[in-house]
Design a protein around this motif. Structure first.
Motif, PDB file in Angstrom:
ATOM      1  N   ASN A 391       0.869  -1.181   0.000  1.00 55.18           N
ATOM      2  CA  ASN A 391       0.000   0.000   0.000  1.00 55.18           C
ATOM      3  C   ASN A 391       0.904   1.230   0.000  1.00 55.18           C
ATOM      4  OD1 ASN A 391      -1.723   2.101   0.524  1.00 55.18           O
ATOM      5  ND2 ASN A 391      -2.405   1.345   2.524  1.00 55.18           N
ATOM      6  N   SER A 393      -0.278   4.266  -0.418  1.00 56.43           N
ATOM      7  CA  SER A 393      -1.094   5.446  -0.121  1.00 56.43           C
ATOM      8  C   SER A 393      -0.858   5.975   1.284  1.00 56.43           C
ATOM      9  CB  SER A 393      -2.582   5.109  -0.270  1.00 56.43           C
ATOM     10  OG  SER A 393      -2.872   4.750  -1.584  1.00 56.43           O
ATOM     11  N   VAL A 430       1.075  -4.583  -8.638  1.00 62.51           N
ATOM     12  CA  VAL A 430       1.739  -4.298  -9.903  1.00 62.51           C
ATOM     13  C   VAL A 430       3.249  -4.260  -9.697  1.00 62.51           C
ATOM     14  CG1 VAL A 430       2.020  -2.530 -11.693  1.00 62.51           C
ATOM     15  CG2 VAL A 430      -0.255  -3.081 -10.836  1.00 62.51           C
TER      16      VAL A 430
ATOM     17  N   GLY B  75      -2.751   0.967 -11.752  1.00 63.61           N
ATOM     18  CA  GLY B  75      -2.653  -0.139 -10.808  1.00 63.61           C
ATOM     19  C   GLY B  75      -1.770   0.105  -9.615  1.00 63.61           C
ATOM     20  N   ARG B  76      -1.095   1.205  -9.569  1.00 66.45           N
ATOM     21  CA  ARG B  76      -0.180   1.449  -8.437  1.00 66.45           C
ATOM     22  C   ARG B  76      -0.954   1.879  -7.202  1.00 66.45           C
ATOM     23  NH1 ARG B  76       1.882   0.512 -13.589  1.00 66.45           N
ATOM     24  NH2 ARG B  76       4.140   0.827 -13.633  1.00 66.45           N
ATOM     25  N   VAL B  77      -1.844   2.832  -7.393  1.00 71.21           N
ATOM     26  CA  VAL B  77      -2.700   3.283  -6.297  1.00 71.21           C
ATOM     27  C   VAL B  77      -4.143   3.004  -6.702  1.00 71.21           C
ATOM     28  CG1 VAL B  77      -3.463   5.252  -4.925  1.00 71.21           C
ATOM     29  CG2 VAL B  77      -1.065   5.061  -5.611  1.00 71.21           C
ATOM     30  N   HIS B 112      -7.841  -5.026  -5.509  1.00 65.63           N
ATOM     31  CA  HIS B 112      -7.499  -6.358  -5.990  1.00 65.63           C
ATOM     32  C   HIS B 112      -8.633  -7.328  -5.708  1.00 65.63           C
ATOM     33  CE1 HIS B 112      -3.522  -5.172  -6.973  1.00 65.63           C
ATOM     34  NE2 HIS B 112      -3.353  -4.679  -5.761  1.00 65.63           N
ATOM     35  N   ASP B 113      -8.887  -8.184  -6.636  1.00 64.72           N
ATOM     36  CA  ASP B 113      -9.849  -9.267  -6.448  1.00 64.72           C
ATOM     37  C   ASP B 113     -11.211  -8.732  -6.004  1.00 64.72           C
ATOM     38  OD1 ASP B 113      -7.712 -10.900  -6.997  1.00 64.72           O
ATOM     39  OD2 ASP B 113      -7.143 -11.034  -4.885  1.00 64.72           O
ATOM     40  N   HIS B 115     -11.868  -6.395  -4.012  1.00 62.41           N
ATOM     41  CA  HIS B 115     -11.922  -5.806  -2.680  1.00 62.41           C
ATOM     42  C   HIS B 115     -10.676  -4.954  -2.475  1.00 62.41           C
ATOM     43  CE1 HIS B 115      -8.804  -8.392  -0.899  1.00 62.41           C
ATOM     44  NE2 HIS B 115      -9.259  -9.287  -1.742  1.00 62.41           N
ATOM     45  N   ASP B 116     -10.684  -4.162  -1.437  1.00 58.35           N
ATOM     46  CA  ASP B 116      -9.583  -3.227  -1.233  1.00 58.35           C
ATOM     47  C   ASP B 116      -8.344  -3.901  -0.664  1.00 58.35           C
ATOM     48  OD1 ASP B 116     -11.093  -1.250  -2.199  1.00 58.35           O
ATOM     49  OD2 ASP B 116     -11.562  -0.335  -0.272  1.00 58.35           O
ATOM     50  N   GLY B 117      -8.519  -5.028   0.030  1.00 59.74           N
ATOM     51  CA  GLY B 117      -7.376  -5.633   0.693  1.00 59.74           C
ATOM     52  C   GLY B 117      -6.726  -4.623   1.623  1.00 59.74           C
ATOM     53  N   ILE B 118      -5.421  -4.646   1.696  1.00 59.39           N
ATOM     54  CA  ILE B 118      -4.749  -3.665   2.534  1.00 59.39           C
ATOM     55  C   ILE B 118      -4.409  -2.418   1.731  1.00 59.39           C
ATOM     56  CG2 ILE B 118      -3.752  -5.451   3.985  1.00 59.39           C
ATOM     57  CD1 ILE B 118      -1.059  -4.697   2.528  1.00 59.39           C
ATOM     58  N   HIS B 119      -4.751  -2.432   0.459  1.00 57.78           N
ATOM     59  CA  HIS B 119      -4.366  -1.309  -0.374  1.00 57.78           C
ATOM     60  C   HIS B 119      -5.074  -0.038   0.055  1.00 57.78           C
ATOM     61  CE1 HIS B 119      -2.599  -4.294  -2.935  1.00 57.78           C
ATOM     62  NE2 HIS B 119      -2.056  -3.338  -3.647  1.00 57.78           N
ATOM     63  N   GLY B 120      -4.371   1.038  -0.069  1.00 59.12           N
ATOM     64  CA  GLY B 120      -5.001   2.329   0.134  1.00 59.12           C
ATOM     65  C   GLY B 120      -5.757   2.718  -1.124  1.00 59.12           C
TER      66      GLY B 120
END
Lengths: 521, 139
Positions: A391, A393, A430, B75-77, B112-113, B115-120
């Motif tokens: 992440n 962000s 990515v 795809g980065r953010v 991803h998939d 859902h947000d997962g841990i991604h911001g």
């Protein structure tokens, strides 16, 4: 003009000059500083005893640019150590670091977090040695003013599984400061000598050991002591607070050196990607690369390639044969490793200068027998799945394995020494995460579900973006203990993408290798 | 394919600005902060974009927008497909407040998939940065 002003002004020249448009940076330099061979030490009668004194250094990258970085034993990168399987390597790590790279407007002395960036230890990347205390222990913490003794027994023929002869390396591995010290250039090569050196075509080639560093520098020519966040553009990171920065890629501590060769001469280049972040897609204009080794392990046959990608931490060895007289750029081609803003820009790392009397050096074909998993241990006794996800962000960025940030007080995987396992690595990002595991190398049997049909051995392998790789790993029976696996993009590792693996050797009665011992499914 | 179309649209909108000197670079990590900068050194702000488009709303008297560009960055953010870059010069020593407003909302389906997962996520609230020019660097 005081010392800091002088260094600042010389580095400011670098910041300005290095910002040329991409087309200009891709041109072959008309001239360059001379290639620099690293200082060397060699084992004597099976022993090499030395010290690694880590301290600030003012380092000249060329006639115009000096930087304020750090060095082992006053050389950037560190001394080349040559050993053979069965040797004993002992060194004392001495931490004489001082705070540097503070934001230019910072009031007061360094914060505890900034001081911690100088905490260190040392890892022998790729050596199949004990990870225990006093050995390749990456949990050790050596603060400024402290020292620590390390000893390593390089596996010899008597183990039945000697250390493969090739290029390995050493670098700091204190969680949280690994990338900061990597940006400072703290790294050095280790060459294990052995049978591949006796292959006639290899023996006939002039050897060059090249360490590719990656220095993230502020205007004062120092690595920023600040939180780093990713950016687009020519410099891949900024800091909090922000400082104007540049990123430089010296070979053996020299920017864009001239590397001489005679027409028709063969040279054996042993190349180490020691940078914390950049993938090097290597190309030597007008020349093929005959690859003979990957991550220190020789191949069975040389492979002719035109480009070769080295992710952070990886090494490759290849033979080149000098072309007609002229100048040929040694490039890191533009490469999209998933960083924001697309491909990292092309860089000319150095120039091959062909001249002099013609030779006709032999090119390699058949090499040596690579290691194999022992026949009795080829049954795969366990499978695991490891998930990579990050992440960018947040501040700082977060990078997790299996949804968790690194914790030194947790065992994430336990494996039985002497057995073989298959690990499925799933990259949800990515970003291409280079997976690295300590002690034992592995083979990659599938990428994105497709068989690789490749018997190469790796200790670091770059996962495809939003893809998978399946590895087969044999945990040698004679090396046990607690160690780690992680992403070798060091800012990812420092921000959580690392986990602990316990390799145990004594199997309690009634227990056999099963999922119960692994934790993964 | 959608990100590609969005990125091409954004890229076509603005020229690439060549720079001779490294700037102070700010991102969402510096949002709502006061940041020291050296007088006369270029300043750059980078924000995740597409479908959000960022527009400079107000600039303090001691700052001037000198250019803008867009980098494709799919795809980065999650919630964005590009990064919008604004270049400023800050010639004097007075404080300068830069406010950049989003138009549109960050994407909702880039996790991803499914859902947000841990991604911001790309944020789509106003970006504010206060620049505090300082003439002399600390020694």
């Amino acid at each position: 003009m005081n010392r800091r002003e002088f260094l600042g002004s010389s580095a400011a020249v670098a910041l300005t000059m290095a910002h040329a448009p991409r087309a200009a940076s891709a041109a072959v330099p008309e001239s360059g500083p001379q290639y620099r061979a690293l200082p060397e030490e060699r084992s004597v009668s099976g022993n090499l005893n030395t010290k690694l004194r880590m301290a600030p250094v003012t380092w000249k990258l060329n006639d115009k640019i000096s930087v304020e970085v750090a060095a082992y034993n006053d050389t950037v990168p560190g001394t080349l150590y040559r050993l053979r399987p069965g040797d004993n390597l002992r060194w004392t790590l001495i931490n004489d670091m001082e705070p540097a790279g503070l934001p230019p407007f910072q009031q007061g002395s360094p914060t505890p977090a900034q001081k911690a960036l100088d905490y260190t230890n040392v890892h022998t990347h790729g050596l199949q040695v004990s990870p225990g205390e006093g050995h390749d222990n990456v949990y050790a913490v050596v603060k400024p003013g402290e020292r620590l003794d390390y000893s390593y027994k390089i596996p010899g023929p008597e183990t039945g599984r000697p250390q493969p002869p090739g290029l390995y390396w050493y670098h700091p591995h204190k969680h949280g400061s690994t990338s900061h010290q990597g940006w400072q250039g703290l790294s050095g090569p280790i060459v294990i000598e052995g049978d591949i050196d006796e292959v006639p075509e290899v023996a006939a080639a002039r050897e060059r050991v090249m360490v590719l560093n990656e220095m993230l520098l502020n205007e004062a020519g120092e690595v920023p002591s600040a939180v780093i966040v990713p950016t687009v553009g020519p410099v891949p990171f900024t800091s909090v607070p922000s400082m104007p920065m540049d990123i430089l890629f010296p070979i053996n501590g020299v920017l864009q050196p001239d590397i001489d060769i005679r027409p028709g001469e063969t040279q054996r280049w042993r190349v180490l990607a020691a940078g914390p972040h950049r993938f090097f897609k290597l190309q030597l204009d007008g020349h093929s690369l005959w690859q003979i080794s990957q991550d220190g392990v020789p191949l069975a046959r040389a492979r002719e390639v035109q480009t070769l990608v080295l992710a952070p931490g990886q090494r490759a060895e290849f033979i080149i044969k000098g072309g007609p007289p002229g100048r040929y750029a040694f490039r890191a081609l533009a490469y999209d490793q998933g960083h924001p803003g697309g491909p990292r820009p092309e860089k000319v790392l150095g120039t091959l200068v062909s001249g002099g009397e013609h030779m006709d050096g032999p090119l390699p074909g058949k090499l040596v027998q690579p290691p194999e998993i022992p026949e009795h241990a080829r049954k795969v006794v366990n499978t695991r799945t490891i998930t990579f996800e990050g992440n960018i962000s947040t501040v700082p960025v977060q990078f997790f394995l299996d949804g968790k940030p690194f914790s030194g007080s947790r065992v994430d995987q336990t494996v039985l020494a002497g057995t073989t396992e298959e690990w499925l690595l799933v990259n949800k990002d990515v970003f291409q995460h280079p997976f690295h595991i300590h002690v034992n190398p592995f083979q990659v049997i599938e990428v994105n579900g497709k068989p690789t049909c490749d018997d190469s051995w790796w200790d670091t392998f770059a996962l495809p973006p939003k893809g998978t790789a399946k590895l087969r790993m044999y945990f040698r029976p004679d090396v046990t203990g607690l160690t780690v696996y992680h992403c070798h993009i060091l800012p990812h590792e420092d921000n959580g993408m690392m986990a602990n693996i316990l390799i145990y050797g004594d199997l309690p009665s009634g227990f056999g290798p099963s999922h119960e011992h692994g934790g993964g499914k | 394919m959608r990100w590609l179309i969005l990125a091409i649209g954004l890229l076509a909108a603005s020229p690439v600005l060549a720079q001779d000197v490294r700037p102070f670079v700010f991102t969402h990590a510096h949002n709502n902060t006061v940041q020291p900068v050296a007088v006369g050194v270029p300043v750059q702000v980078q924000l995740p974009a597409g479908p959000v488009r960022w527009k400079v709303d107000s600039i303090g008297q001691n700052a001037e927008l000198t250019g803008s560009t867009v980098f494709a960055s799919p795809g980065r953010v999650p919630g964005s497909v590009a990064v919008q870059v604004f270049d400023f010069r800050v010639p004097g020593t007075e404080r300068a407040v830069i406010v950049i407003l989003p138009t549109g909302k960050a994407g909702r389906d880039m996790g991803h998939d499914g859902h947000d997962g841990i991604h911001g996520r790309a944020f789509d609230a106003p970006f504010t940065l206060t620049l505090k020019p300082l003439g002399a660097k600390a020694q």
